[in-house]
Design a protein around this motif. Structure first.
Motif, PDB file in Angstrom:
ATOM      1  N   HIS A  59      -4.935 -13.839  -1.240  1.00 30.29           N
ATOM      2  CA  HIS A  59      -3.333 -14.375  -0.888  1.00 30.29           C
ATOM      3  C   HIS A  59      -2.439 -13.560  -1.892  1.00 30.29           C
ATOM      4  O   HIS A  59      -1.624 -14.095  -2.729  1.00 30.29           O
ATOM      5  CB  HIS A  59      -3.167 -16.089  -1.478  1.00 30.29           C
ATOM      6  N   PRO A  60      -2.472 -12.405  -1.642  1.00 33.10           N
ATOM      7  CA  PRO A  60      -1.593 -11.290  -2.147  1.00 33.10           C
ATOM      8  C   PRO A  60      -0.221 -11.667  -2.087  1.00 33.10           C
ATOM      9  O   PRO A  60       0.475 -11.287  -3.044  1.00 33.10           O
ATOM     10  CB  PRO A  60      -2.015  -9.929  -1.590  1.00 33.10           C
ATOM     11  N   GLU A  61       0.495 -12.563  -1.083  1.00 35.15           N
ATOM     12  CA  GLU A  61       1.815 -12.708  -1.159  1.00 35.15           C
ATOM     13  C   GLU A  61       2.102 -13.779  -1.882  1.00 35.15           C
ATOM     14  O   GLU A  61       3.192 -13.754  -2.802  1.00 35.15           O
ATOM     15  CB  GLU A  61       2.071 -13.136   0.647  1.00 35.15           C
ATOM     16  N   ARG A  62       1.185 -14.633  -2.209  1.00 34.75           N
ATOM     17  CA  ARG A  62       1.386 -15.708  -3.055  1.00 34.75           C
ATOM     18  C   ARG A  62       1.447 -15.317  -4.447  1.00 34.75           C
ATOM     19  O   ARG A  62       2.294 -15.527  -5.372  1.00 34.75           O
ATOM     20  CB  ARG A  62       0.320 -17.028  -2.907  1.00 34.75           C
ATOM     21  N   CYS A 127      -2.821   0.764  -6.697  1.00 35.50           N
ATOM     22  CA  CYS A 127      -3.328   0.265  -5.445  1.00 35.50           C
ATOM     23  C   CYS A 127      -4.908  -0.259  -5.345  1.00 35.50           C
ATOM     24  O   CYS A 127      -5.638   0.702  -6.038  1.00 35.50           O
ATOM     25  CB  CYS A 127      -3.257   1.461  -4.269  1.00 35.50           C
ATOM     26  N   MET A 128      -4.955  -1.023  -5.058  1.00 33.30           N
ATOM     27  CA  MET A 128      -6.547  -1.752  -4.957  1.00 33.30           C
ATOM     28  C   MET A 128      -7.292  -1.085  -4.032  1.00 33.30           C
ATOM     29  O   MET A 128      -8.530  -1.148  -4.041  1.00 33.30           O
ATOM     30  CB  MET A 128      -6.580  -3.376  -4.821  1.00 33.30           C
ATOM     31  N   GLY A 129      -6.773  -0.657  -3.023  1.00 32.05           N
ATOM     32  CA  GLY A 129      -7.371   0.302  -1.934  1.00 32.05           C
ATOM     33  C   GLY A 129      -7.885   1.660  -2.226  1.00 32.05           C
ATOM     34  O   GLY A 129      -9.097   2.001  -2.518  1.00 32.05           O
ATOM     35  N   PRO A 148       3.507  -8.674   0.050  1.00 33.07           N
ATOM     36  CA  PRO A 148       2.905  -8.179  -1.147  1.00 33.07           C
ATOM     37  C   PRO A 148       3.476  -6.559  -1.209  1.00 33.07           C
ATOM     38  O   PRO A 148       3.504  -6.026   0.105  1.00 33.07           O
ATOM     39  CB  PRO A 148       1.497  -8.252  -1.094  1.00 33.07           C
ATOM     40  N   TRP A 149       3.630  -6.085  -2.175  1.00 36.96           N
ATOM     41  CA  TRP A 149       3.693  -4.714  -2.441  1.00 36.96           C
ATOM     42  C   TRP A 149       2.498  -3.811  -1.799  1.00 36.96           C
ATOM     43  O   TRP A 149       1.448  -4.234  -2.260  1.00 36.96           O
ATOM     44  CB  TRP A 149       3.918  -4.226  -3.763  1.00 36.96           C
ATOM     45  N   GLY A 156      -3.195  -0.481   1.332  1.00 39.77           N
ATOM     46  CA  GLY A 156      -3.735  -1.522   0.286  1.00 39.77           C
ATOM     47  C   GLY A 156      -2.780  -2.312  -0.668  1.00 39.77           C
ATOM     48  O   GLY A 156      -1.488  -1.775  -0.640  1.00 39.77           O
ATOM     49  N   VAL A 157      -3.151  -3.548  -1.116  1.00 39.11           N
ATOM     50  CA  VAL A 157      -2.009  -4.011  -2.117  1.00 39.11           C
ATOM     51  C   VAL A 157      -2.133  -3.414  -3.350  1.00 39.11           C
ATOM     52  O   VAL A 157      -3.003  -2.983  -3.879  1.00 39.11           O
ATOM     53  CB  VAL A 157      -2.811  -5.480  -2.177  1.00 39.11           C
TER      54      VAL A 157
END
Ligand SMILES: [Zn+2]
Length: 248
Positions: A59-62, A127-129, A148-149, A156-157
């Motif tokens: 839930h990256p937006e949260r 970046c997590m990607g 999310p950024w 990637g987030v």
């Protein structure tokens, strides 16, 4: 506080190598309430929903809605006299370094050089990607529509370099804090009640080797019985007064 202050200054002056351990209380006067206190971030957000590795993945937006709130608080904060007092002690050769549980970067902003950030920093992003590092000033410009950024290269987030619940303390921070603690025969604990492991073990290590513990906490803490002296005053009052005594 005078009697405790005199005793604390004497202990710091006689020590060969002094380390500081700081927590949320040091940044309160900069306008950053302790996350756990009234008015703190955990009053508005449930940490188990917004500050875990699992939430970041699913839930990256949260998580980013929470981070925007955290950045709105920390982004406008400036160092207070507690931070500058520790920077003065280090510059004068009376402090070997600071281990901090804070993620606000205010020790470095005050001029401290040897700072170990136990829980990471809101001033670094990647970046997590693809691992690309992202500009922290861009984080401050994000709005609700931008989250999310996401990474401009791979989509990637992007995450901050902070330790979420369920994540390990960075190995380099553990190693550096261990080295600093091993060299220290005095630790000044300020604005942290000693409930969060493993940072709270550092004073116990130093004490177990015959060192001394100087505590600056308004209220009694988990260090009761361990501290050689406690200055019962806010960090932004006690630390400048202590630095004045030690450097006079
Ligand atoms: Zn990327």
């Amino acid at each position: 506080m005078d009697e405790a202050l005199h005793k604390a200054a004497g202990l710091v002056r006689r020590a060969g190598c002094v380390l500081a351990l700081t927590g949320a209380g040091v940044s309160v006067a900069s306008g950053i309430p302790d996350f756990r206190s009234p008015g703190g971030l955990w009053e508005r957000h449930d940490p188990m929903r917004v500050a875990t590795a699992e939430a970041l993945a699913r839930h990256p937006e949260r998580v980013w809605a929470f981070l925007l709130d955290a950045l709105a608080v920390a982004g406008r904060a400036r160092p207070n006299p507690a931070h500058t007092a520790l920077a003065r002690l280090e510059a004068a050769g009376r402090l070997s370094g600071i281990v901090t549980q804070n993620i606000d970067g205010l020790h470095q902003a005050a001029g401290s050089r040897n700072v170990v950030e136990f829980h990471g920093s809101l001033a670094r992003y990647s970046c997590m990607g693809c691992g690309l590092a992202h500009d922290p000033t861009a984080a401050l410009a994000l709005t609700a529509g931008d989250i999310p950024w996401r990474c401009r290269d791979c989509g990637g987030v992007v995450r901050p370099d902070i330790v979420f619940f369920g994540e390990a303390i960075p190995l380099d921070a553990l190693g550096k804090s261990g080295q600093l603690a091993l060299a220290a025969d005095c630790i000044v604990v300020a604005g942290t009640s000693g409930e969060v492991a493993p940072a709270n073990l550092l004073p116990r290590e130093i004490k177990a080797r015959g060192g001394v513990v100087v505590e600056i906490n308004l209220m009694e803490s988990a260090y009761k019985g361990l501290s050689d002296v406690r200055i019962a005053a806010p960090a932004e009052i006690a630390l400048p007064a202590l630095a004045d005594f030690v450097l006079s």
